[in-house]
Design an enzyme around this catalytic site. Structure first.
Site, PDB file in Angstrom:
ATOM      1  N   THR A  15     -81.994   9.711 -38.190  1.00 35.45           N
ATOM      2  CA  THR A  15     -81.334   9.220 -37.545  1.00 35.45           C
ATOM      3  C   THR A  15     -82.322   8.164 -36.901  1.00 35.45           C
ATOM      4  O   THR A  15     -81.228   7.148 -35.553  1.00 35.45           O
ATOM      5  CB  THR A  15     -80.626   9.657 -36.961  1.00 35.45           C
ATOM      6  OG1 THR A  15     -80.090  10.704 -37.551  1.00 35.45           O
ATOM      7  CG2 THR A  15     -80.085   9.574 -35.824  1.00 35.45           C
ATOM      8  N   THR A  92     -83.599  14.877 -39.338  1.00 35.38           N
ATOM      9  CA  THR A  92     -84.063  16.199 -38.486  1.00 35.38           C
ATOM     10  C   THR A  92     -83.552  17.193 -39.498  1.00 35.38           C
ATOM     11  O   THR A  92     -83.353  18.257 -39.713  1.00 35.38           O
ATOM     12  CB  THR A  92     -83.041  16.687 -37.634  1.00 35.38           C
ATOM     13  OG1 THR A  92     -81.417  15.905 -37.960  1.00 35.38           O
ATOM     14  CG2 THR A  92     -83.277  15.446 -36.323  1.00 35.38           C
ATOM     15  N   THR A 163     -86.487  25.916 -37.446  1.00 31.16           N
ATOM     16  CA  THR A 163     -85.393  26.016 -38.424  1.00 31.16           C
ATOM     17  C   THR A 163     -84.648  25.159 -37.290  1.00 31.16           C
ATOM     18  O   THR A 163     -84.650  25.255 -36.342  1.00 31.16           O
ATOM     19  CB  THR A 163     -84.901  26.958 -38.675  1.00 31.16           C
ATOM     20  OG1 THR A 163     -83.581  27.177 -39.572  1.00 31.16           O
ATOM     21  CG2 THR A 163     -84.306  28.152 -37.310  1.00 31.16           C
ATOM     22  N   CYS A 277     -80.105  36.630 -40.425  1.00 24.85           N
ATOM     23  CA  CYS A 277     -80.643  36.967 -38.899  1.00 24.85           C
ATOM     24  C   CYS A 277     -82.005  35.968 -38.568  1.00 24.85           C
ATOM     25  O   CYS A 277     -82.859  35.744 -39.414  1.00 24.85           O
ATOM     26  CB  CYS A 277     -81.131  38.249 -38.751  1.00 24.85           C
ATOM     27  SG  CYS A 277     -79.387  39.428 -38.612  1.00 24.85           S
TER      28      CYS A 277
END
Ligand code: ASP
Length: 358
Positions: A15, A92, A163, A277
């Site tokens: 981007t 990203t 992450t 999780c």
């Protein structure tokens, strides 16, 4: 007077340098360089000397493959001696995968490699591209971090812990099991005790190519058919990241599901269990529903992200290690991707002498 620092930017796409077209934002060759040339900040003598190399083709990071990780690693290695630090402008969407793979591929890294990008392109009036790129350049120039990091939205994070956690916020990345290595507010501050030690002086950078081992990832969901995991483990698959529930539990009441894991691991396939999780990690053995996965031959990925587990699995398999060593090393911290003692209850055995350097 100190010589002007030099920073190499590899623009891979994303981007940050995109332009809006008929189908939405897409990379535009030359566009990022054109815009930077117009910005007074990028002509400031206070900025390090910057060389921008545009990769061809520029990619939306959704189009990237491990081949592109190699292209980035080779580009850094080819320019390593001539620069103080490196910035990788990257989309990203898969930045966390690239940031997880590069630490394994850049063996002996002693200089900063900072991945960055943006949620809004530089060409838009209100954007996060300018700040992210400028600060990434300053960090790469002035902070002697011997690590691959992500700089995004004010946070400097260890690459193999990251992450993507947001599609809209400017703080798009987190490293849930590893506190930030630094922050950029009024000042840029680095938490040096958290930074990994530099390799011994004189160590040369070596690119470890990740080869072609077939690895996959499977996110468990209630009602998953045993046939799904069986098909994911068919030859020539060599490794699977099993994104399990909670502390590493799965449908152990399904004999066919466990048989699929048991048969594959008996054939030498590495099955690594991570957690769906964000925080914590696996502790195989805390529940009968996770012990059964370990009994079938899977190993716990501790608090590694699924991205890091995938990259590490590919790396270890590329080294041509025997399956037992792959399983053992998955549970050993190699690049800061895993917290000490966070892997499964099945503790790693001592490494064979020839592999101790790992
Ligand atoms: N789709 C874009 C990419 O990953 C998103 C971004 O860069 O923010 O290349």
């Amino acid at each position: 007077m100190r010589a002007r620092r030099r920073v190499y930017i590899a623009n891979t796409g994303g981007t940050i340098g995109m332009r809006r077209g008929p189908a939405g934002y897409a990379p535009a060759p030359g566009f990022l360089a054109e815009q930077l040339a117009e910005l007074p900040a990028f002509r400031s003598p206070l900025l390090p000397e910057v060389v921008l190399n545009e990769h061809e083709p520029l990619l939306d990071s959704a189009y990237m493959t491990p081949e592109d990780w190699s292209r980035i690693a080779r580009d850094i290695a080819a320019n390593y001696e001539d620069f103080d630090g490196f910035v990788v402008a990257h989309g990203t969407d898969t930045m966390a995968y690239t940031a997880s793979a590069l630490p394994f591929m850049l063996e002996g890294l002693a200089k900063p490699v900072i991945l960055t990008g943006s949620q809004v392109p530089l060409c838009e009036l209100r954007n996060d591209a300018f700040e992210n790129l400028l600060t990434a350049i300053l960090i790469a120039a002035d902070q002697p971090l011997p690590e691959v990091c992500v700089y995004f939205g004010g946070l400097l994070l260890r690459g193999c812990r990251t992450t993507k956690v947001h599609t809209q916020d400017f703080e798009a990345f987190a490293s849930p099991n590893c506190p930030p290595l630094g922050r950029a507010g009024v000042a840029i501050s680095i938490d040096w005790p958290r930074v990994r030690p530099a390799p011994p002086s004189g160590t040369t950078l070596r690119v470890v190519e990740l080869g072609q081992p077939l690895v996959g990832a499977l996110r468990l969901f209630p009602g998953i058919a045993a046939g799904v995991i069986r098909s994911m483990l068919l030859p020539p698959v060599a490794g699977l990241v099993l994104e399990a529930y909670g502390a590493g539990t799965g449908p152990g009441n399904d004999g066919a599901f466990l048989d699929a894991i048991r048969e594959a691991t008996a054939m030498g396939v590495a099955v690594v269990v991570t957690s769906q999780c964000l925080e914590g990690g696996t502790a195989l053995g805390d529940y009968a529903a996770s012990s059964c996965l370990a009994d079938a031959g899977a190993v716990g990925g501790g608090d590694m992200t699924a991205e890091a587990a995938l990259a590490k699995l590919r790396y270890l398999l590329s080294l041509g290690l025997p399956p037992g060593d792959v399983r053992r090393l998955i549970q050993v911290d190699l690049r800061g991707e895993l917290s000490e003692g966070a892997a499964s209850a099945r503790l790693p055995q001592p490494l064979p002498a020839t592999r101790r350097e790992l």
